[in-house]
Design a protein around this motif. Sequence first.
Motif, PDB file in Angstrom:
ATOM      1  N   LYS A  88     -62.136  34.285 -38.341  1.00 20.66           N
ATOM      2  CA  LYS A  88     -63.474  33.748 -38.077  1.00 20.66           C
ATOM      3  C   LYS A  88     -63.867  32.725 -39.133  1.00 20.66           C
ATOM      4  CE  LYS A  88     -68.282  35.155 -37.326  1.00 20.66           C
ATOM      5  NZ  LYS A  88     -69.249  36.287 -37.320  1.00 20.66           N
ATOM      6  N   ARG A  89     -64.428  31.635 -38.664  1.00 16.86           N
ATOM      7  CA  ARG A  89     -64.921  30.588 -39.569  1.00 16.86           C
ATOM      8  C   ARG A  89     -66.439  30.686 -39.631  1.00 16.86           C
ATOM      9  NH1 ARG A  89     -62.415  24.531 -39.567  1.00 16.86           N
ATOM     10  NH2 ARG A  89     -63.857  23.533 -41.015  1.00 16.86           N
ATOM     11  N   PRO A  90     -67.011  30.879 -40.796  1.00 18.62           N
ATOM     12  CA  PRO A  90     -68.460  31.107 -40.875  1.00 18.62           C
ATOM     13  C   PRO A  90     -69.274  29.874 -40.507  1.00 18.62           C
ATOM     14  CG  PRO A  90     -67.545  30.845 -43.072  1.00 18.62           C
ATOM     15  CD  PRO A  90     -66.373  30.894 -42.130  1.00 18.62           C
ATOM     16  N   ASP A  91     -70.432  30.121 -39.969  1.00 23.84           N
ATOM     17  CA  ASP A  91     -71.394  29.062 -39.706  1.00 23.84           C
ATOM     18  C   ASP A  91     -72.231  28.901 -40.975  1.00 23.84           C
ATOM     19  OD1 ASP A  91     -73.396  27.374 -38.945  1.00 23.84           O
ATOM     20  OD2 ASP A  91     -74.004  28.509 -37.176  1.00 23.84           O
ATOM     21  N   GLY A  92     -72.007  27.826 -41.692  1.00 25.61           N
ATOM     22  CA  GLY A  92     -72.652  27.668 -42.989  1.00 25.61           C
ATOM     23  C   GLY A  92     -73.945  26.878 -42.963  1.00 25.61           C
ATOM     24  N   ARG A  93     -74.543  26.715 -41.775  1.00 25.38           N
ATOM     25  CA  ARG A  93     -75.727  25.863 -41.685  1.00 25.38           C
ATOM     26  C   ARG A  93     -76.931  26.434 -42.430  1.00 25.38           C
ATOM     27  NH1 ARG A  93     -75.829  24.801 -35.285  1.00 25.38           N
ATOM     28  NH2 ARG A  93     -75.143  26.988 -35.363  1.00 25.38           N
ATOM     29  N   GLN A  94     -76.868  27.746 -42.752  1.00 22.64           N
ATOM     30  CA  GLN A  94     -78.011  28.348 -43.455  1.00 22.64           C
ATOM     31  C   GLN A  94     -78.048  27.970 -44.930  1.00 22.64           C
ATOM     32  OE1 GLN A  94     -75.293  29.922 -42.589  1.00 22.64           O
ATOM     33  NE2 GLN A  94     -74.655  31.388 -44.141  1.00 22.64           N
ATOM     34  N   HIS A  95     -76.964  27.398 -45.443  1.00 22.08           N
ATOM     35  CA  HIS A  95     -76.925  27.064 -46.863  1.00 22.08           C
ATOM     36  C   HIS A  95     -77.626  25.729 -47.135  1.00 22.08           C
ATOM     37  CE1 HIS A  95     -74.297  30.394 -47.659  1.00 22.08           C
ATOM     38  NE2 HIS A  95     -73.333  29.926 -46.895  1.00 22.08           N
ATOM     39  N   GLY A 139     -72.066  29.860 -51.496  1.00 15.54           N
ATOM     40  CA  GLY A 139     -73.326  29.268 -51.062  1.00 15.54           C
ATOM     41  C   GLY A 139     -73.216  27.836 -50.606  1.00 15.54           C
ATOM     42  N   ILE A 140     -72.031  27.455 -50.110  1.00 12.29           N
ATOM     43  CA  ILE A 140     -71.796  26.084 -49.648  1.00 12.29           C
ATOM     44  C   ILE A 140     -71.379  26.128 -48.181  1.00 12.29           C
ATOM     45  CG2 ILE A 140     -70.391  24.007 -49.925  1.00 12.29           C
ATOM     46  CD1 ILE A 140     -69.958  24.895 -52.875  1.00 12.29           C
ATOM     47  N   GLY A 141     -72.065  25.361 -47.350  1.00 10.71           N
ATOM     48  CA  GLY A 141     -71.706  25.263 -45.944  1.00 10.71           C
ATOM     49  C   GLY A 141     -70.938  23.995 -45.669  1.00 10.71           C
ATOM     50  N   LEU A 142     -70.063  24.048 -44.662  1.00 15.53           N
ATOM     51  CA  LEU A 142     -69.296  22.875 -44.273  1.00 15.53           C
ATOM     52  C   LEU A 142     -69.879  22.271 -43.007  1.00 15.53           C
ATOM     53  CD1 LEU A 142     -65.610  23.971 -44.972  1.00 15.53           C
ATOM     54  CD2 LEU A 142     -67.096  22.520 -46.359  1.00 15.53           C
ATOM     55  N   TRP A 164     -70.781   9.261 -41.716  1.00 13.93           N
ATOM     56  CA  TRP A 164     -71.947   8.604 -42.301  1.00 13.93           C
ATOM     57  C   TRP A 164     -73.279   9.314 -42.019  1.00 13.93           C
ATOM     58  CZ3 TRP A 164     -71.511   5.903 -46.341  1.00 13.93           C
ATOM     59  CH2 TRP A 164     -72.617   5.187 -46.832  1.00 13.93           C
ATOM     60  N   PRO A 165     -73.524   9.809 -40.792  1.00 12.84           N
ATOM     61  CA  PRO A 165     -74.807  10.506 -40.572  1.00 12.84           C
ATOM     62  C   PRO A 165     -74.999  11.694 -41.527  1.00 12.84           C
ATOM     63  CG  PRO A 165     -73.781   9.996 -38.473  1.00 12.84           C
ATOM     64  CD  PRO A 165     -72.761   9.684 -39.527  1.00 12.84           C
ATOM     65  N   ALA A 166     -73.938  12.479 -41.750  1.00 13.63           N
ATOM     66  CA  ALA A 166     -74.050  13.619 -42.664  1.00 13.63           C
ATOM     67  C   ALA A 166     -74.233  13.154 -44.103  1.00 13.63           C
ATOM     68  CB  ALA A 166     -72.810  14.509 -42.544  1.00 13.63           C
ATOM     69  N   ILE A 167     -73.595  12.047 -44.458  1.00 12.95           N
ATOM     70  CA  ILE A 167     -73.770  11.505 -45.811  1.00 12.95           C
ATOM     71  C   ILE A 167     -75.221  11.074 -46.012  1.00 12.95           C
ATOM     72  CG2 ILE A 167     -73.150   9.570 -47.331  1.00 12.95           C
ATOM     73  CD1 ILE A 167     -70.303   9.747 -46.136  1.00 12.95           C
ATOM     74  N   GLU A 168     -75.789  10.426 -45.009  1.00  8.43           N
ATOM     75  CA  GLU A 168     -77.189  10.012 -45.108  1.00  8.43           C
ATOM     76  C   GLU A 168     -78.131  11.207 -45.162  1.00  8.43           C
ATOM     77  OE1 GLU A 168     -77.485   7.263 -41.742  1.00  8.43           O
ATOM     78  OE2 GLU A 168     -77.779   5.665 -43.224  1.00  8.43           O
ATOM     79  N   ASN A 169     -77.671  12.341 -44.601  1.00  2.00           N
ATOM     80  CA  ASN A 169     -78.484  13.559 -44.629  1.00  2.00           C
ATOM     81  C   ASN A 169     -78.263  14.401 -45.877  1.00  2.00           C
ATOM     82  OD1 ASN A 169     -79.859  13.133 -42.223  1.00  2.00           O
ATOM     83  ND2 ASN A 169     -78.255  14.100 -40.989  1.00  2.00           N
ATOM     84  N   GLY A 170     -77.471  13.882 -46.814  1.00  7.12           N
ATOM     85  CA  GLY A 170     -77.354  14.538 -48.106  1.00  7.12           C
ATOM     86  C   GLY A 170     -76.108  15.343 -48.362  1.00  7.12           C
ATOM     87  N   ALA A 171     -75.062  15.214 -47.546  1.00  8.21           N
ATOM     88  CA  ALA A 171     -73.799  15.909 -47.833  1.00  8.21           C
ATOM     89  C   ALA A 171     -73.328  15.535 -49.237  1.00  8.21           C
ATOM     90  CB  ALA A 171     -72.739  15.545 -46.805  1.00  8.21           C
ATOM     91  N   GLU A 172     -73.029  16.545 -50.041  1.00  6.03           N
ATOM     92  CA  GLU A 172     -72.759  16.247 -51.454  1.00  6.03           C
ATOM     93  C   GLU A 172     -71.299  15.946 -51.748  1.00  6.03           C
ATOM     94  OE1 GLU A 172     -72.581  19.952 -54.151  1.00  6.03           O
ATOM     95  OE2 GLU A 172     -74.118  20.472 -52.678  1.00  6.03           O
TER      96      GLU A 172
END
Length: 423
Positions: free
Chosen positions: A164-171, A202-205, A239-247
């Motif tokens: 199972k691959r976790p859903d990390g959107r809560q991070h 504590g890091i989501g992908l 790019w959309p994720a980068i603009e949304n703050g992907a570190e």
Amino acid sequence: MQTHFTDADLQKPHIREADRVLRSCVHCGFCNATCPTYQLLGDERDGPRGRIYLMKELLESRDDDDQVTRETQLHLDRCLTCRNCETTCPSGVEYHKLLDIGRAEVERRVGRTPKERALRYGLRKALVDPKRFAALLKAGQTFRPLVPGTLRDKMPARPVDPGKRPDGRQHARQMLILEGCVQPGLSPNTNAATARVLDRLGIGLTPAPQAGCCGAIDFHLNAQEAGRQRIRANIDAWWPAIENGAEAIVQTASGCGAFVKEYGEMLADDPVYADKAKRVSALAKDLVEILREEDIDALNVKDSRRLAFHCPCTLQHAQRLGGTVESVLTRLGFELTPVRDAHLCCGSAGTYSVTQPELSKQLRDNKLDALEAGNPELIVTANIGCQTHLDGASRTPVRHWIEIVDDSLASAASSMPREARPA
């Protein structure tokens, strides 16, 4: 090194770049001491210094010069692009940049035989599309006895179940990950294990399904513009994720990581993508660069298995991260066995093991002798190409190092009381 390009030649960007690299070389020969192909063949033309002279002669000559032959192409083809010479060089010669220029130029002048063209085209089409590769892999596993030995050795009989691959959107912390082209088929557990370990920290992908092959396969098989098109497509996907703050953009295959970190240079002259490419390269991180900055002691891994770590050339020579994975694994409690000549290439080198099978096999066998000398329980590495290349001939199982960390975390969790287990 003195060069003799005309003013007209130096108006061409690739010649100007080649002139810069050539002039930084003092032809000392230190590079030959750590060149895998020079060690095997003992031919000056199969070491970095000799190849640099061949490329200088090539680039300074006229198109109709009969000194530029298929033999020049052979010596450039035999280069692994392992970049060991760059680590050794006291003058900082960026050999791989000259090699890209030299290979493109000799192919323009000499061309390829029909057999070579067919092989290279087939590799590009078979490897770069994850769905196509997965279908071909499944067919190859079904009809395994009919597959040529060079390719059969690279096919795992049954990949490790990714679980199972976790859903990390809560991070709050989010990172992108390059899924890769062959890795999802050959080792689907690698990125799944990465997601689980990062989830614990504590890091989501953030998924970016439109991102595909990093472009290295096309680029290094001299389809350089096709490689740049893949670079642009990946930038658009991320790019959309980068603009949304992907570190960060996490790479679990060090070969891809080394290539993505050079996006900014490869598109430096592209008026539309230059700034974006530079930003992507700045965000690209090998997985170990993420973990070494985190509180991994809090993971509470308790595992004392004996591991032999094969450090891929793209990690230690291209990204200059040699010793980093070893440090992380040691912090987590693993025992690492000594590896003789750890700086030398295993012979995988992207598609090299297919285009130069004899040399590749010699390098692989030498590397396995060194890795298995300490009687490890497992061999671990950080690049899918090295992993499958070694695993095809190894007596010892070969896996990505993050899978072993993930296994240890799962074992520790299963031994806890149910109420104390991580969510």
